[in-house]
Design a protein around this motif. Sequence first.
Motif, PDB file in Angstrom:
ATOM      1  N   SER A   1       9.313   3.837   2.032  1.00  0.00           N
ATOM      2  CA  SER A   1       8.134   2.966   2.136  1.00  0.00           C
ATOM      3  C   SER A   1       8.334   1.895   3.196  1.00  0.00           C
ATOM      4  O   SER A   1       7.409   1.565   3.950  1.00  0.00           O
ATOM      5  CB  SER A   1       7.838   2.329   0.777  1.00  0.00           C
ATOM      6  OG  SER A   1       8.956   1.609   0.302  1.00  0.00           O
ATOM      7  N   ILE A   2       9.554   1.328   3.275  1.00  0.00           N
ATOM      8  CA  ILE A   2       9.841   0.325   4.302  1.00  0.00           C
ATOM      9  C   ILE A   2       9.757   0.949   5.690  1.00  0.00           C
ATOM     10  O   ILE A   2       9.201   0.358   6.627  1.00  0.00           O
ATOM     11  CB  ILE A   2      11.220  -0.310   4.074  1.00  0.00           C
ATOM     12  CG1 ILE A   2      11.251  -1.056   2.740  1.00  0.00           C
ATOM     13  CG2 ILE A   2      11.570  -1.264   5.201  1.00  0.00           C
ATOM     14  CD1 ILE A   2      12.611  -1.630   2.393  1.00  0.00           C
TER      15      ILE A   2
ATOM     16  N   LEU B   1       0.823  -1.208   0.000  1.00  0.00           N
ATOM     17  CA  LEU B   1       0.000   0.000   0.000  1.00  0.00           C
ATOM     18  C   LEU B   1       0.857   1.258   0.000  1.00  0.00           C
ATOM     19  O   LEU B   1       0.551   2.232  -0.693  1.00  0.00           O
ATOM     20  CB  LEU B   1      -0.932  -0.010   1.220  1.00  0.00           C
ATOM     21  CG  LEU B   1      -2.041  -1.078   1.218  1.00  0.00           C
ATOM     22  CD1 LEU B   1      -2.805  -1.055   2.525  1.00  0.00           C
ATOM     23  CD2 LEU B   1      -2.990  -0.861   0.048  1.00  0.00           C
ATOM     24  N   PHE B   2       1.926   1.247   0.784  1.00  0.00           N
ATOM     25  CA  PHE B   2       2.806   2.413   0.820  1.00  0.00           C
ATOM     26  C   PHE B   2       3.547   2.591  -0.503  1.00  0.00           C
ATOM     27  O   PHE B   2       3.816   3.719  -0.931  1.00  0.00           O
ATOM     28  CB  PHE B   2       3.801   2.302   1.972  1.00  0.00           C
ATOM     29  CG  PHE B   2       3.228   2.727   3.292  1.00  0.00           C
ATOM     30  CD1 PHE B   2       2.898   4.052   3.528  1.00  0.00           C
ATOM     31  CD2 PHE B   2       3.019   1.801   4.296  1.00  0.00           C
ATOM     32  CE1 PHE B   2       2.366   4.452   4.741  1.00  0.00           C
ATOM     33  CE2 PHE B   2       2.492   2.180   5.519  1.00  0.00           C
ATOM     34  CZ  PHE B   2       2.155   3.515   5.748  1.00  0.00           C
ATOM     35  N   ILE B   3       3.904   1.483  -1.163  1.00  0.00           N
ATOM     36  CA  ILE B   3       4.603   1.569  -2.444  1.00  0.00           C
ATOM     37  C   ILE B   3       3.687   2.149  -3.512  1.00  0.00           C
ATOM     38  O   ILE B   3       4.140   2.819  -4.451  1.00  0.00           O
ATOM     39  CB  ILE B   3       5.141   0.182  -2.851  1.00  0.00           C
ATOM     40  CG1 ILE B   3       6.313  -0.203  -1.947  1.00  0.00           C
ATOM     41  CG2 ILE B   3       5.587   0.166  -4.306  1.00  0.00           C
ATOM     42  CD1 ILE B   3       6.836  -1.577  -2.200  1.00  0.00           C
ATOM     43  N   MET B   4       2.378   1.901  -3.378  1.00  0.00           N
ATOM     44  CA  MET B   4       1.426   2.497  -4.326  1.00  0.00           C
ATOM     45  C   MET B   4       1.363   4.013  -4.180  1.00  0.00           C
ATOM     46  O   MET B   4       1.006   4.720  -5.114  1.00  0.00           O
ATOM     47  CB  MET B   4       0.039   1.886  -4.108  1.00  0.00           C
ATOM     48  CG  MET B   4      -0.040   0.401  -4.452  1.00  0.00           C
ATOM     49  SD  MET B   4      -1.635  -0.326  -4.039  1.00  0.00           S
ATOM     50  CE  MET B   4      -2.701   0.594  -5.161  1.00  0.00           C
ATOM     51  N   VAL B   5       1.709   4.503  -2.984  1.00  0.00           N
ATOM     52  CA  VAL B   5       1.697   5.947  -2.734  1.00  0.00           C
ATOM     53  C   VAL B   5       3.086   6.546  -2.922  1.00  0.00           C
ATOM     54  O   VAL B   5       3.247   7.595  -3.537  1.00  0.00           O
ATOM     55  CB  VAL B   5       1.170   6.251  -1.317  1.00  0.00           C
ATOM     56  CG1 VAL B   5       1.150   7.755  -1.059  1.00  0.00           C
ATOM     57  CG2 VAL B   5      -0.225   5.652  -1.139  1.00  0.00           C
ATOM     58  N   PHE B   6       4.101   5.863  -2.375  1.00  0.00           N
ATOM     59  CA  PHE B   6       5.479   6.334  -2.484  1.00  0.00           C
ATOM     60  C   PHE B   6       6.260   5.387  -3.401  1.00  0.00           C
ATOM     61  O   PHE B   6       5.828   4.289  -3.704  1.00  0.00           O
ATOM     62  CB  PHE B   6       6.144   6.379  -1.107  1.00  0.00           C
ATOM     63  CG  PHE B   6       5.392   7.195  -0.099  1.00  0.00           C
ATOM     64  CD1 PHE B   6       5.556   8.570  -0.034  1.00  0.00           C
ATOM     65  CD2 PHE B   6       4.515   6.586   0.794  1.00  0.00           C
ATOM     66  CE1 PHE B   6       4.863   9.325   0.896  1.00  0.00           C
ATOM     67  CE2 PHE B   6       3.825   7.330   1.742  1.00  0.00           C
ATOM     68  CZ  PHE B   6       3.992   8.711   1.778  1.00  0.00           C
TER      69      PHE B   6
END
Length: 343
Positions: free
Chosen positions: A205-206, A194-199
Amino acid sequence: MVDKVMIDGQEVKLTPELFESALAETGDNEAISRPSLTFWQDARKRLFKNPGAVAGLIILTCIVLMAILAPMFSKFDYKTQNIRHTKVPPNMPIVSSLGIMNGKNSNGVDVYKEKNIQEKYLFGTDSLGRDIWTRTWTGARVSLFIAVLAAVFDLLIGVTYGGISGYYGGKVDLIMQRIIEIITGIPQLVIVTLFIMVFDPGILSISLAMAVSGWTGMARVVRSHVLRLKNQEFVLASKTLGSSDFRLILKHLFPNVIGQIVVMIMFSLPSAIFYEAFLSFIGLGLQPPQASLGVLINEGYQALQNYPYMMLIPSTVVCLLIFSLNLLADGLRDAVDPKMRNQ
């Protein structure tokens, strides 16, 4: 009145000489049998008596020093490409005398002489001619940074959250624990995705994924210890004397939980390192040309059959790093446990 007794099978007459008082030796009555040690002094002493913990500490120290110093003193950059020097085997001066890492490929050909390469690549180069020595230790920096970041999140979020939940109890504890259950019910891989989709994929992201879900284990451990300690006599006495809740937690409860906190942090470090390497290996962590141990393992995996050193070297560093941290954490757990004092 009895005037005779049996001593060693013989009848002996009781006389006043048998009852002469002996002089009391009072010189050593007040002597301390062993030096007085604080909790941490005793823990350090027992830690260094554990050969596994000492070995782990030595390995970890060497890796940390190499991660800090090796890229600084290397004449190669971790992302500079040199197409003429692609897939050059490792060449280490001391180890090469053993017939390994001597600059020769699987066919026995000296690649350095064949390509007229004057430089010595200690760990060889990858498919783009980048120095694996510099990339490996730069990747170790990333792993250590992620590990330290996990420890910071455990301290700032996990300890605070668990301490408040355990101390106040009741509805506060009920609500806070339900929040933890919701967070832990979501797999970390889903959170990272989900974070990779935003960042963009990378350390940010990690880090955000760890900030969201990495502290829950620490919070539960701290809560359980605070629940056990908050009704002890020394806490009730301090509360009776008018101590505030903040002072009770900071001055009385936290010092009695610090041993378990340190142990939990030490066990969270290898988990964070493995987590970062795994995410980078599957492409959700750092991306080339950035250096990460997971990225290097992924690149080496693609050339495993012909150039095994490209995967073997970063894999060995990851294994040594996790192994040393586990050894040190296991020894530290025994050192801070009072039940293990005489074992």
